[in-house]
Design a protein around this motif. Structure first.
Motif, short mmCIF file in Angstrom:
data_model
loop_
_atom_site.label_atom_id
_atom_site.label_comp_id
_atom_site.label_asym_id
_atom_site.label_seq_id
_atom_site.Cartn_x
_atom_site.Cartn_y
_atom_site.Cartn_z
N ASN A 183 35.03 31.17 30.02
CA ASN A 183 33.97 32.00 29.40
C ASN A 183 32.59 31.46 29.84
OD1 ASN A 183 32.66 33.84 27.99
ND2 ASN A 183 33.49 33.41 25.98
N PRO A 184 32.31 31.88 31.03
CA PRO A 184 31.02 30.97 31.40
C PRO A 184 29.73 31.45 30.75
CG PRO A 184 31.38 32.80 32.88
CD PRO A 184 32.64 32.61 31.81
N ILE A 185 28.69 30.63 30.86
CA ILE A 185 27.13 31.02 30.39
C ILE A 185 26.52 31.93 31.29
CG2 ILE A 185 26.96 29.14 29.12
CD1 ILE A 185 24.90 28.22 31.34
N PHE A 186 25.55 32.69 31.17
CA PHE A 186 24.71 33.41 31.86
C PHE A 186 24.10 32.60 33.09
CE2 PHE A 186 21.24 35.80 33.53
CZ PHE A 186 21.90 37.31 33.97
N ARG A 187 24.13 32.94 34.40
CA ARG A 187 23.67 32.33 35.44
C ARG A 187 23.04 33.32 36.33
NH1 ARG A 187 25.83 26.39 37.22
NH2 ARG A 187 27.35 26.09 35.56
N LEU A 188 22.11 32.84 36.77
CA LEU A 188 21.76 33.92 38.11
C LEU A 188 22.50 33.60 39.42
CD1 LEU A 188 17.54 33.42 38.18
CD2 LEU A 188 18.90 35.50 37.03
N PRO A 189 22.54 34.50 40.48
CA PRO A 189 23.28 34.41 41.65
C PRO A 189 23.18 33.03 42.16
CG PRO A 189 22.38 36.56 41.70
CD PRO A 189 21.50 35.87 40.63
N ASP A 190 22.29 32.24 42.40
CA ASP A 190 21.85 31.08 42.63
C ASP A 190 22.33 29.84 41.76
OD1 ASP A 190 19.96 30.74 40.99
OD2 ASP A 190 18.34 30.25 42.11
N ARG A 191 23.02 30.14 40.62
CA ARG A 191 23.73 29.40 39.58
C ARG A 191 22.66 28.81 38.65
NH1 ARG A 191 27.89 30.88 38.47
NH2 ARG A 191 28.64 29.01 37.94
N THR A 192 21.35 29.17 38.57
CA THR A 192 20.25 28.65 37.77
C THR A 192 20.49 29.14 36.36
OG1 THR A 192 18.69 28.60 39.58
CG2 THR A 192 18.07 28.50 37.24
N PRO A 193 20.94 28.37 35.58
CA PRO A 193 21.03 28.77 33.93
C PRO A 193 19.47 29.24 33.46
CG PRO A 193 20.92 26.50 34.00
CD PRO A 193 20.83 26.85 35.60
N VAL A 194 19.51 30.43 32.93
CA VAL A 194 18.51 31.07 32.41
C VAL A 194 18.88 31.87 31.03
CG1 VAL A 194 17.31 31.53 34.53
CG2 VAL A 194 19.15 33.09 33.50
N ILE A 195 17.92 32.16 30.30
CA ILE A 195 17.98 32.57 28.99
C ILE A 195 17.38 34.34 29.28
CG2 ILE A 195 17.20 33.25 26.67
CD1 ILE A 195 17.01 30.10 26.29
N PRO A 196 18.22 35.32 29.32
CA PRO A 196 17.82 36.79 29.67
C PRO A 196 16.63 37.01 28.48
CG PRO A 196 20.08 36.54 29.84
CD PRO A 196 19.48 35.32 29.39
N GLY A 197 15.36 37.56 28.81
CA GLY A 197 14.55 38.05 27.93
C GLY A 197 15.16 39.10 27.04
N SER A 198 16.20 39.81 27.07
CA SER A 198 16.73 40.93 26.14
C SER A 198 17.67 40.03 25.32
CB SER A 198 17.56 41.94 26.98
OG SER A 198 18.55 41.11 27.95
N SER A 199 18.24 38.78 25.60
CA SER A 199 19.01 38.21 24.56
C SER A 199 18.18 37.45 23.65
CB SER A 199 19.94 37.17 25.34
OG SER A 199 20.70 37.62 26.34
N LEU A 200 16.93 36.99 24.29
CA LEU A 200 16.12 36.43 23.23
C LEU A 200 15.33 37.52 22.40
CD1 LEU A 200 14.39 33.94 22.11
CD2 LEU A 200 12.88 34.20 24.22
N ARG A 201 15.06 38.44 22.66
CA ARG A 201 14.44 39.58 21.95
C ARG A 201 15.41 40.18 20.91
NH1 ARG A 201 10.20 42.83 23.04
NH2 ARG A 201 9.91 44.92 21.92
N GLY A 202 16.73 40.16 21.30
CA GLY A 202 17.51 40.72 20.30
C GLY A 202 17.82 39.85 19.19
N ALA A 203 17.86 38.44 19.57
CA ALA A 203 18.14 37.44 18.49
C ALA A 203 16.84 37.27 17.74
CB ALA A 203 18.33 36.20 19.47
N LEU A 204 15.53 37.39 18.19
CA LEU A 204 14.48 37.27 17.30
C LEU A 204 14.43 38.66 16.51
CD1 LEU A 204 11.82 35.90 19.87
CD2 LEU A 204 13.00 34.55 17.95
N ARG A 205 14.69 39.75 17.03
CA ARG A 205 14.68 40.88 15.96
C ARG A 205 15.75 40.75 14.88
NH1 ARG A 205 13.48 46.72 17.60
NH2 ARG A 205 14.15 47.87 15.48
N GLU A 206 16.92 40.34 15.25
CA GLU A 206 17.77 40.13 14.19
C GLU A 206 17.22 39.39 13.33
OE1 GLU A 206 22.72 39.41 13.78
OE2 GLU A 206 21.48 39.09 15.57
N HIS A 207 16.82 38.11 13.53
CA HIS A 207 16.23 37.59 12.47
C HIS A 207 15.23 37.72 11.77
CE1 HIS A 207 14.83 32.87 11.83
NE2 HIS A 207 14.98 33.48 10.55
#
Length: 259
Positions: free
Chosen positions: A28-52
């Motif tokens: 169960n991997p984390i989200f990465r870009l095609p070049d394998r760079t680990p990133v935090i998608p803006g939608s994931s951050l926005r959803g987490a902050l909204r829920e908080h």
């Protein structure tokens, strides 16, 4: 329009599932870009902050203003959040603790996003411990030879790294995937059956979960259509939870201003 840049620093492992997680079998991997760079998608951050914000009485009245209505609403809200880009990545060395590594590509992106100036980054490897100048460092199985000293005072660091300014390394871009994999948190997990099978086993499935390591630092840019953002910044600069598996200790992050 008002804008700002923030550090996101992981206090615990953070798991944001990759788009291909369901096709990875027991991984169960984390989200990465095609070049394998680990990133935090803006939608994931926005959803987490909204829920908080929705769960804290102090900020509930600002949810619509910041994030817009629900998924059927037209208004997107006044706050725009960029993606989280890695800047410093911890790698644990048994018996020596963490080293934090970065790379010219990461640092140049950070400088572009924040409008800051980097010190010259020569082609050789760099370390912020003066006693290691022109020495050899072993980072697990990697042998780093003839590295050069870089004054850490020339780098813009998150507050959490101020106590570790002699444990920073800047390595070549071609080492990104190797070092990211070395620092990744991987935890085996098991799902159990309600009743044992004919062999007496309760194990239904054994799988592995990846997590961004505690101490990893990301840069995020945000914009607001409104000039008055004091309440937004008050909400933003505190602890939040991001991604999945929060019920088993994943996802705690801290947000700090980039000064």
């Amino acid at each position: 329009m008002k804008a700002g840049n923030i550090w996101i620093v992981c206090r615990e492992p953070v798991h944001i599932g990759g788009a291909d997680s369901e096709n990875r079998g027991n991984n169960n991997p984390i989200f990465r870009l095609p070049d394998r760079t680990p990133v935090i998608p803006g939608s994931s951050l926005r959803g987490a902050l909204r829920e908080h914000a929705e769960k804290e009485k102090e900020f509930q009245s600002f949810v619509g203003e910041w994030f817009g209505g629900d998924t059927s609403a037209v208004s997107p809200g006044n706050i725009s959040l960029g993606w989280g880009w890695p800047v410093w990545w911890p790698v644990h060395v048994l018996g020596y603790g963490n080293w934090w590594v970065s790379f010219p590509d990461w640092l140049n992106r950070f400088a572009d996003l924040t409008g800051t100036e980097l010190p010259p980054l020569p082609d050789n490897l760099l370390v912020t411990e003066p006693e290691l100048d022109k020495k050899t460092v072993y980072l697990r199985w990697l042998k780093l030879s003839n590295i050069a000293y870089l004054d850490p005072g020339k780098l813009l660091l998150p507050p959490e790294l101020q106590a570790h300014t002699k444990r920073l390394l800047i390595l070549k871009n071609e080492s990104i995937n190797t070092l990211v994999d070395m620092g990744m948190v991987r935890q085996p997990r098991v799902s159990l059956k309600e009743n044992a099978d004919k062999d007496g086993s309760l194990v239904d499935n054994l799988f592995s979960v990846e997590g961004i390591p505690p101490g990893a630092s990301f840069v995020v840019s945000w914009h607001s259509r409104q000039q008055q953002t004091e309440k937004w910044e008050s909400f933003l600069h505190r602890e939040h939870h991001l991604g999945g598996l929060w019920g088993v200790g994943y996802g705690r992050i801290i947000v700090e201003n980039i000064n």
